[in-house]
Design an enzyme around this catalytic site. Structure first.
Site, short mmCIF file in Angstrom:
data_model
loop_
_atom_site.label_atom_id
_atom_site.label_comp_id
_atom_site.label_asym_id
_atom_site.label_seq_id
_atom_site.Cartn_x
_atom_site.Cartn_y
_atom_site.Cartn_z
N SER A 43 59.87 30.25 -26.96
CA SER A 43 58.82 29.35 -26.44
C SER A 43 59.43 28.25 -25.59
CB SER A 43 58.05 28.73 -27.61
OG SER A 43 57.38 29.71 -28.35
N HIS A 75 55.08 34.12 -25.23
CA HIS A 75 56.09 35.16 -25.05
C HIS A 75 55.51 36.20 -24.10
CE1 HIS A 75 58.84 33.74 -28.25
NE2 HIS A 75 57.72 33.19 -28.67
N ARG A 96 59.90 39.14 -28.16
CA ARG A 96 60.51 38.91 -29.48
C ARG A 96 59.51 39.29 -30.57
NH1 ARG A 96 63.10 33.29 -29.95
NH2 ARG A 96 65.14 34.23 -30.38
N THR A 97 59.99 40.03 -31.56
CA THR A 97 59.19 40.30 -32.77
C THR A 97 59.62 39.30 -33.83
OG1 THR A 97 58.98 42.66 -32.27
CG2 THR A 97 58.67 41.99 -34.56
N HIS A 98 58.68 38.53 -34.32
CA HIS A 98 58.99 37.52 -35.32
C HIS A 98 58.91 38.11 -36.74
CE1 HIS A 98 58.32 34.77 -31.96
NE2 HIS A 98 58.96 33.86 -32.67
N GLU A 197 56.44 24.13 -41.67
CA GLU A 197 57.07 23.64 -42.90
C GLU A 197 56.33 22.41 -43.43
OE1 GLU A 197 58.61 23.72 -39.85
OE2 GLU A 197 59.33 25.77 -40.08
N SER A 216 62.69 31.88 -36.16
CA SER A 216 63.34 33.00 -35.48
C SER A 216 64.86 32.80 -35.50
CB SER A 216 62.85 33.10 -34.02
OG SER A 216 63.29 31.99 -33.27
N ASN A 239 58.79 19.44 -31.02
CA ASN A 239 58.12 18.40 -31.81
C ASN A 239 59.09 17.94 -32.88
OD1 ASN A 239 57.13 21.32 -32.77
ND2 ASN A 239 57.44 20.03 -34.57
#
Length: 276
Positions: A43, A75, A96-98, A197, A216, A239
């Site tokens: 990102s 993405h 990308r596969t998360h 989180e 990731s 952030n």
């Protein structure tokens, strides 16, 4: 060619053979038989592909064995072959596969294994992430010096013991510092996601030595080391992490921070790639 049934979903499949088939697809579809460097764009980092060099081929990732369309806005879902001014071929991975997509770790690290199968010996991993150091600002790029894998998972299967000392290459980080001496470094913590989180989890990450939190990179870096690649990692601080930042977190905020920082961080990344 990729089909609706992903070969990596078969437990009996050899993920390295699937990666070799994917590399063959890339060579056939791009006309480029060998890549020197691979770059995964997270990102905020997407504009870098335009600045690295001349794009010689672009293809939808889902035309390549084992790849699928990315689930996340931000993405781009393509694979691109770029020729740098100094004559190196860069495989730019915008698909990308998360881990949180629940497709399994094999799918998460398939792009890295494919990159290695194309011949790439350097893996550059980028992401957008939350910062724990309170003086960091949204839009600031940070070098990854090490990671803490909090997914409780691994791309390594069976009794496969891989040394992760100097996982994020000191040599490549020093090279990045010669291009931008102001770059700071931090330890990246990969959480499972997709929820952000909690403040308590961020305090835990800080207590165990983390400075950056995201979803990731760590699993991909392990796979890249297994493949014998030299790894460079960048996080874009989109952030401040929960509890450090007082306002609620949102994906829109991540996308906006990446959009605003894009020209600066992309130029930096292009200069680093050019020096590799």
């Amino acid at each position: 060619m990729a089909t609706t049934s992903n070969p990596l979903d078969d437990p009996a499949a050899d993920p390295f053979e699937v990666a070799r088939r994917a590399a063959d697809d890339i060579a056939r579809l791009t006309g480029v038989g060998h890549h020197d460097i691979a770059l995964t764009l997270g990102s905020g980092w997407g504009k870098a592909a335009e600045l690295i060099g001349e794009t010689t081929a672009t293809l939808p990732a889902d035309e390549v064995t084992g790849f699928s369309k990315p689930a996340l806005e931000g993405h781009v879902g393509t694979l691109r072959s770029v020729r740098t001014p100094n004559g190196k071929n860069v495989l730019v991975i915008g698909a990308r596969t998360h881990y949180y997509e629940n497709h399994g770790v094999r799918r998460v690290v398939h792009s890295v294994r494919t990159a290695a199968a194309t011949g790439a010996t350097t893996m550059v991993l980028t992401n957008g992430a939350g910062g724990i150091k309170p003086h960091w600002k949204p839009g600031q790029p940070v070098l990854i010096s090490d990671h803490i894998n909090l997914t409780s998972d691994s791309p390594l299967e069976g009794a496969t013991f891989i040394d992760l000392t100097d996982l994020y290459s000191t040599r490549l980080r020093n090279l990045a510092h010669t291009i931008d001496p102001s770059l700071e470094e931090g330890v990246y913590c990969q959480f499972r996601g997709p929820q952000y989180e909690t403040p308590a989890e961020v305090r835990m990450a800080k207590a165990i030595g983390g400075h950056i939190v995201g979803m990731s990179t760590a699993l991909e870096a392990i796979a890249a080391r297994q493949a014998g690649m030299e790894i460079l990692g960048f996080s874009l601080i989109t952030n401040l992490a929960a509890g450090i930042q007082t306002t609620p977190l949102s994906h829109a905020e991540v996308i906006e921070a990446g959009r605003e920082a894009g020209p600066v961080i992309s130029a930096l990344l292009a200069r680093v790639i050019g020096a590799l």
